[in-house]
Design an enzyme around this catalytic site. Structure first.
Site, PDB file in Angstrom:
ATOM      1  N   THR A 125       0.806  -1.224   0.000  1.00 50.68           N
ATOM      2  CA  THR A 125       0.000   0.000   0.000  1.00 50.68           C
ATOM      3  C   THR A 125       0.842   1.279   0.000  1.00 50.68           C
ATOM      4  O   THR A 125       1.947   1.310   0.559  1.00 50.68           O
ATOM      5  CB  THR A 125      -0.914   0.022   1.254  1.00 50.68           C
ATOM      6  OG1 THR A 125      -1.408   1.347   1.465  1.00 50.68           O
ATOM      7  CG2 THR A 125      -0.186  -0.398   2.518  1.00 50.68           C
ATOM      8  N   GLU A 127       0.302   3.632   1.839  1.00 51.55           N
ATOM      9  CA  GLU A 127       0.458   4.045   3.241  1.00 51.55           C
ATOM     10  C   GLU A 127       1.868   3.771   3.748  1.00 51.55           C
ATOM     11  O   GLU A 127       2.323   4.387   4.716  1.00 51.55           O
ATOM     12  CB  GLU A 127      -0.544   3.307   4.134  1.00 51.55           C
ATOM     13  CG  GLU A 127      -1.958   3.856   4.089  1.00 51.55           C
ATOM     14  CD  GLU A 127      -2.078   5.246   4.677  1.00 51.55           C
ATOM     15  OE1 GLU A 127      -1.718   5.430   5.844  1.00 51.55           O
ATOM     16  OE2 GLU A 127      -2.537   6.159   3.980  1.00 51.55           O
TER      17      GLU A 127
HETATM   18  P1  NDP Z   1     -11.655  -4.529   2.383  1.00 50.55           P
HETATM   19  O1  NDP Z   1     -11.582  -4.042   3.778  1.00 50.55           O
HETATM   20  O2  NDP Z   1     -12.819  -4.175   1.540  1.00 50.55           O
HETATM   21  O3  NDP Z   1     -11.534  -6.132   2.391  1.00 50.55           O
HETATM   22  C1  NDP Z   1     -10.710  -6.819   3.280  1.00 50.55           C
HETATM   23  C2  NDP Z   1     -11.050  -8.288   3.218  1.00 50.55           C
HETATM   24  O4  NDP Z   1     -10.228  -9.017   4.131  1.00 50.55           O
HETATM   25  C3  NDP Z   1     -12.507  -8.612   3.609  1.00 50.55           C
HETATM   26  O5  NDP Z   1     -12.966  -9.641   2.768  1.00 50.55           O
HETATM   27  C4  NDP Z   1     -12.362  -9.127   5.026  1.00 50.55           C
HETATM   28  O6  NDP Z   1     -13.398  -9.975   5.434  1.00 50.55           O
HETATM   29  C5  NDP Z   1     -11.057  -9.899   4.890  1.00 50.55           C
HETATM   30  N1  NDP Z   1     -10.419 -10.200   6.173  1.00 50.55           N
HETATM   31  C6  NDP Z   1     -10.162  -9.329   7.173  1.00 50.55           C
HETATM   32  N2  NDP Z   1      -9.578  -9.951   8.194  1.00 50.55           N
HETATM   33  C7  NDP Z   1      -9.472 -11.265   7.838  1.00 50.55           C
HETATM   34  C8  NDP Z   1      -8.961 -12.424   8.484  1.00 50.55           C
HETATM   35  N3  NDP Z   1      -8.454 -12.324   9.697  1.00 50.55           N
HETATM   36  N4  NDP Z   1      -8.989 -13.621   7.821  1.00 50.55           N
HETATM   37  C9  NDP Z   1      -9.525 -13.704   6.588  1.00 50.55           C
HETATM   38  N5  NDP Z   1     -10.037 -12.627   5.921  1.00 50.55           N
HETATM   39  C10 NDP Z   1     -10.017 -11.432   6.545  1.00 50.55           C
HETATM   40  O7  NDP Z   1     -10.292  -4.074   1.684  1.00 50.55           O
HETATM   41  P2  NDP Z   1      -9.999  -3.727   0.149  1.00 50.55           P
HETATM   42  O8  NDP Z   1     -10.686  -4.703  -0.723  1.00 50.55           O
HETATM   43  O9  NDP Z   1     -10.179  -2.277  -0.060  1.00 50.55           O
HETATM   44  O10 NDP Z   1      -8.417  -3.963   0.090  1.00 50.55           O
HETATM   45  C11 NDP Z   1      -7.869  -5.242  -0.257  1.00 50.55           C
HETATM   46  C12 NDP Z   1      -6.431  -5.296   0.218  1.00 50.55           C
HETATM   47  O11 NDP Z   1      -5.671  -4.261  -0.407  1.00 50.55           O
HETATM   48  C13 NDP Z   1      -6.233  -5.094   1.711  1.00 50.55           C
HETATM   49  O12 NDP Z   1      -5.148  -5.905   2.095  1.00 50.55           O
HETATM   50  C14 NDP Z   1      -5.846  -3.626   1.854  1.00 50.55           C
HETATM   51  O13 NDP Z   1      -5.067  -3.421   3.011  1.00 50.55           O
HETATM   52  C15 NDP Z   1      -5.045  -3.428   0.581  1.00 50.55           C
HETATM   53  N6  NDP Z   1      -5.035  -2.095   0.014  1.00 50.55           N
HETATM   54  C16 NDP Z   1      -6.213  -1.459  -0.266  1.00 50.55           C
HETATM   55  C17 NDP Z   1      -6.214  -0.236  -0.885  1.00 50.55           C
HETATM   56  C18 NDP Z   1      -7.482   0.498  -1.190  1.00 50.55           C
HETATM   57  O14 NDP Z   1      -7.397   1.713  -1.443  1.00 50.55           O
HETATM   58  N7  NDP Z   1      -8.635  -0.168  -1.231  1.00 50.55           N
HETATM   59  C19 NDP Z   1      -4.946   0.406  -1.274  1.00 50.55           C
HETATM   60  C20 NDP Z   1      -3.766  -0.372  -0.959  1.00 50.55           C
HETATM   61  C21 NDP Z   1      -3.840  -1.584  -0.356  1.00 50.55           C
HETATM   62  P3  NDP Z   1     -14.824  -9.368   5.948  1.00 50.55           P
HETATM   63  O15 NDP Z   1     -15.603  -9.061   4.700  1.00 50.55           O
HETATM   64  O16 NDP Z   1     -15.383 -10.494   6.736  1.00 50.55           O
HETATM   65  O17 NDP Z   1     -14.518  -8.133   6.753  1.00 50.55           O
HETATM   66  P1  GDR Z   2      -6.744   5.766   3.919  1.00 53.46           P
HETATM   67  O1  GDR Z   2      -8.281   5.923   3.548  1.00 53.46           O
HETATM   68  O2  GDR Z   2      -6.477   6.012   5.351  1.00 53.46           O
HETATM   69  O3  GDR Z   2      -5.975   6.593   2.936  1.00 53.46           O
HETATM   70  O4  GDR Z   2      -6.513   4.204   3.676  1.00 53.46           O
HETATM   71  P2  GDR Z   2      -9.482   6.654   4.313  1.00 53.46           P
HETATM   72  O5  GDR Z   2     -10.549   6.836   3.305  1.00 53.46           O
HETATM   73  O6  GDR Z   2      -9.822   5.954   5.581  1.00 53.46           O
HETATM   74  O7  GDR Z   2      -8.834   8.078   4.708  1.00 53.46           O
HETATM   75  C1  GDR Z   2      -8.381   8.975   3.718  1.00 53.46           C
HETATM   76  C2  GDR Z   2      -8.119  10.339   4.351  1.00 53.46           C
HETATM   77  O8  GDR Z   2      -9.373  10.918   4.734  1.00 53.46           O
HETATM   78  C3  GDR Z   2      -9.234  11.461   6.042  1.00 53.46           C
HETATM   79  N1  GDR Z   2     -10.567  11.544   6.678  1.00 53.46           N
HETATM   80  C4  GDR Z   2     -11.338  10.504   7.027  1.00 53.46           C
HETATM   81  N2  GDR Z   2     -11.150   9.177   6.886  1.00 53.46           N
HETATM   82  C5  GDR Z   2     -12.143   8.342   7.315  1.00 53.46           C
HETATM   83  N3  GDR Z   2     -12.001   7.008   7.137  1.00 53.46           N
HETATM   84  N4  GDR Z   2     -13.289   8.817   7.897  1.00 53.46           N
HETATM   85  C6  GDR Z   2     -13.514  10.158   8.075  1.00 53.46           C
HETATM   86  O9  GDR Z   2     -14.540  10.561   8.598  1.00 53.46           O
HETATM   87  C7  GDR Z   2     -12.499  11.047   7.611  1.00 53.46           C
HETATM   88  N5  GDR Z   2     -12.382  12.393   7.592  1.00 53.46           N
HETATM   89  C8  GDR Z   2     -11.213  12.691   7.024  1.00 53.46           C
HETATM   90  C9  GDR Z   2      -8.264  10.506   6.735  1.00 53.46           C
HETATM   91  O10 GDR Z   2      -7.713  11.118   7.904  1.00 53.46           O
HETATM   92  C10 GDR Z   2      -7.267  10.280   5.610  1.00 53.46           C
HETATM   93  O11 GDR Z   2      -6.334  11.336   5.562  1.00 53.46           O
HETATM   94  C11 GDR Z   2      -7.050   3.529   2.534  1.00 53.46           C
HETATM   95  C12 GDR Z   2      -7.325   2.079   2.931  1.00 53.46           C
HETATM   96  O12 GDR Z   2      -8.005   1.455   1.881  1.00 53.46           O
HETATM   97  C13 GDR Z   2      -6.029   1.345   3.188  1.00 53.46           C
HETATM   98  O13 GDR Z   2      -6.315  -0.048   3.368  1.00 53.46           O
HETATM   99  C14 GDR Z   2      -5.111   1.520   1.985  1.00 53.46           C
HETATM  100  O14 GDR Z   2      -3.880   0.870   2.215  1.00 53.46           O
HETATM  101  C15 GDR Z   2      -4.883   3.001   1.706  1.00 53.46           C
HETATM  102  O15 GDR Z   2      -6.139   3.609   1.462  1.00 53.46           O
HETATM  103  C16 GDR Z   2      -4.008   3.217   0.477  1.00 53.46           C
END
Ligand code: NDP
Ligand code: GDR
Length: 361
Positions: A125, A127
């Site tokens: 990520t 992050e």
């Molecule tokens: P989501 O939160 O939508 O999905 C996460 C998934 O992981 C869900 O299916 C969840 O299950 C499952 N999960 C959580 N804990 C466990 C566990 N202990 N054992 C088995 N399964 C588990 O995330 P995203 O689809 O957005 O992201 C996918 C991956 O990419 C993650 O690893 C995230 O950190 C990473 N990522 C995401 C980004 C983004 O912007 N979306 C950017 C960069 C990286 P359940 O549905 O039951 O909660």
């Molecule tokens: P991020 O996504 O932390 O970048 O992680 P998120 O949407 O949670 O936050 C983005 C930015 O928005 C600010 N923010 C808030 N965030 C949330 N969730 N709720 C609020 O009410 C709010 N108000 C302001 C946050 O402080 C932050 O700066 C996502 C996840 O998908 C990670 O798993 C992934 O790795 C990174 O993106 C890339």
């Protein structure tokens, strides 16, 4: 027929990736963790597909992961399972490490022990860069060479996993790729990430307005839930007032793309001859304020400040201020590109939430 195991299949990316893999002719096994009630909402397009199977499993349980890998010996594993909320990782750091670091380690060990030809994708990520960026002339960006400086337990756990993949690649010749994905959103984004939180609120407000035949630009229609609570009323929409949207830091900047484009990038990495790590991003950054500008304008509101409350509860103990990914490597090596731009991303999320809310009415 190629086979793939997708962890985190019930999540945003897991569902889109499963659709893509089935279209590409794979047999897909989706790993879901045990839940007290089924959460297959995102899987409606794949759940009845003849080449799709769901299995239950927990990535933080090494025995469970070893058994799965040993039994299925898939051609490709996509490890998307994670505690993926950055804010939550501050209150649940231990759990976050168990899932986000031990999870991938268990898969790498299982591949090394039982299935050495299995290719492995790890969801790294942006992050991981934390506050760091590379400066070149006028531009500030992150790419594969930008040093990692994680700012949260979530990011540290992901950095550890990122290095573990590299180590297993170098030490044991495992085909392991890390996609350093910048934020990607969609109609299926989890509801407590900032983009979806905004579009969901907008949709509910917009549908509520039309139900009451009210004008769109009248701040007196919204109330601060805290004030009303003191007055003895509940925080749900009622009468002719609607609760304001509560948000945290609006000044951070994110490079937001659409998840559909990004899962294609994951798959492309795994088809390349040699395993490598790639940044996947749009190369454009926007602040939360700009997201609000774009989203609110879609329901004809141009002064969104009147409709939101800044709530310290949503601030993080440490913040990542600026993310802008440079995807040159992935474009050159894999010919990957985005198809959905920022404006289309925001409008598809708002429209989808409006449609969903209307159906519920
Ligand atoms: P989501 O939160 O939508 O999905 C996460 C998934 O992981 C869900 O299916 C969840 O299950 C499952 N999960 C959580 N804990 C466990 C566990 N202990 N054992 C088995 N399964 C588990 O995330 P995203 O689809 O957005 O992201 C996918 C991956 O990419 C993650 O690893 C995230 O950190 C990473 N990522 C995401 C980004 C983004 O912007 N979306 C950017 C960069 C990286 P359940 O549905 O039951 O909660
Ligand atoms: P991020 O996504 O932390 O970048 O992680 P998120 O949407 O949670 O936050 C983005 C930015 O928005 C600010 N923010 C808030 N965030 C949330 N969730 N709720 C609020 O009410 C709010 N108000 C302001 C946050 O402080 C932050 O700066 C996502 C996840 O998908 C990670 O798993 C992934 O790795 C990174 O993106 C890339």
């Amino acid at each position: 027929m190629k086979s793939a195991l997708v962890t985190g299949v019930t999540g945003q990316d897991g569902s889109y990736l499963s659709e893509l893999l089935l279209k590409e002719g794979y047999r897909v096994t989706g790993l879901k963790r045990r839940t007290s009630i089924n959460n297959f909402e995102r899987l409606t397009k794949v759940i009845h597909h003849e080449n799709f199977t769901l299995v239950e499993g927990e990535v933080s349980d090494s025995g469970c992961v070893y058994d799965l890998v040993n039994k299925y010996q898939p051609d490709e594993i996509y490890n998307l399972a994670a505690q993926s909320h950055v804010g939550t990782s501050f209150s649940q750091p231990d759990y976050t490490f168990q899932v986000n670091t031990l999870g991938p380690l268990h898969f790498l060990e299982a591949i090394r022990r039982f299935s050495s030809n299995t290719k492995f994708y790890q969801a790294s990520t942006s992050e991981m860069f934390g506050k760091n960026y590379t400066v070149e002339g006028e531009s500030k960006f992150q790419d594969e060479n930008t040093p990692l400086a994680p700012q949260s337990p979530y990011a540290v756990a992901k950095v550890a996993a990122h290095h573990l993949v590299r180590i297993y690649r170098e030490a044991y010749d495992i085909f392991g790729c890390c996609g350093i994905l910048f934020n990607h959103e969609s109609e299926r984004r989890g509801e407590n990430f900032v983009t979806r939180k905004i579009t969901k609120w907008l949709a509910e407000f917009s549908v509520w307005l039309s139900r009451h035949d009210l004008s769109h630009d009248s701040p007196s229609l919204v109330f601060d839930t805290d004030e009303i609570y003191i007055g003895g009323r509940t925080s749900t929409a009622q009468g002719f007032q609607f609760p304001k949207l509560r948000l945290g830091n609006l000044d951070s900047c994110r490079d937001w793309g659409h998840a559909k484009d990004y899962v294609r990038g994951m798959w492309m990495m795994m088809q390349h001859e040699t395993p490598d790590d790639y940044v996947i991003a749009t190369g454009e950054t926007h602040s939360i304020r700009e997201f609000l500008d774009e989203a609110f304008s879609l329901i004809d509101i141009y002064s969104w400040e009147n409709y939101i409350v800044i709530d310290p509860e949503f601030y993080r103990p440490a913040e990542v201020d600026y993310l802008l990914g440079c995807p040159i490597k992935v474009k050159k090596a894999l010919d990957w590109n985005t198809k959905i731009d920022f404006k289309n991303l925001v409008s598809s999320m708002v429209q989808s939430d409006i449609d969903g809310t209307q159906k519920l009415e």
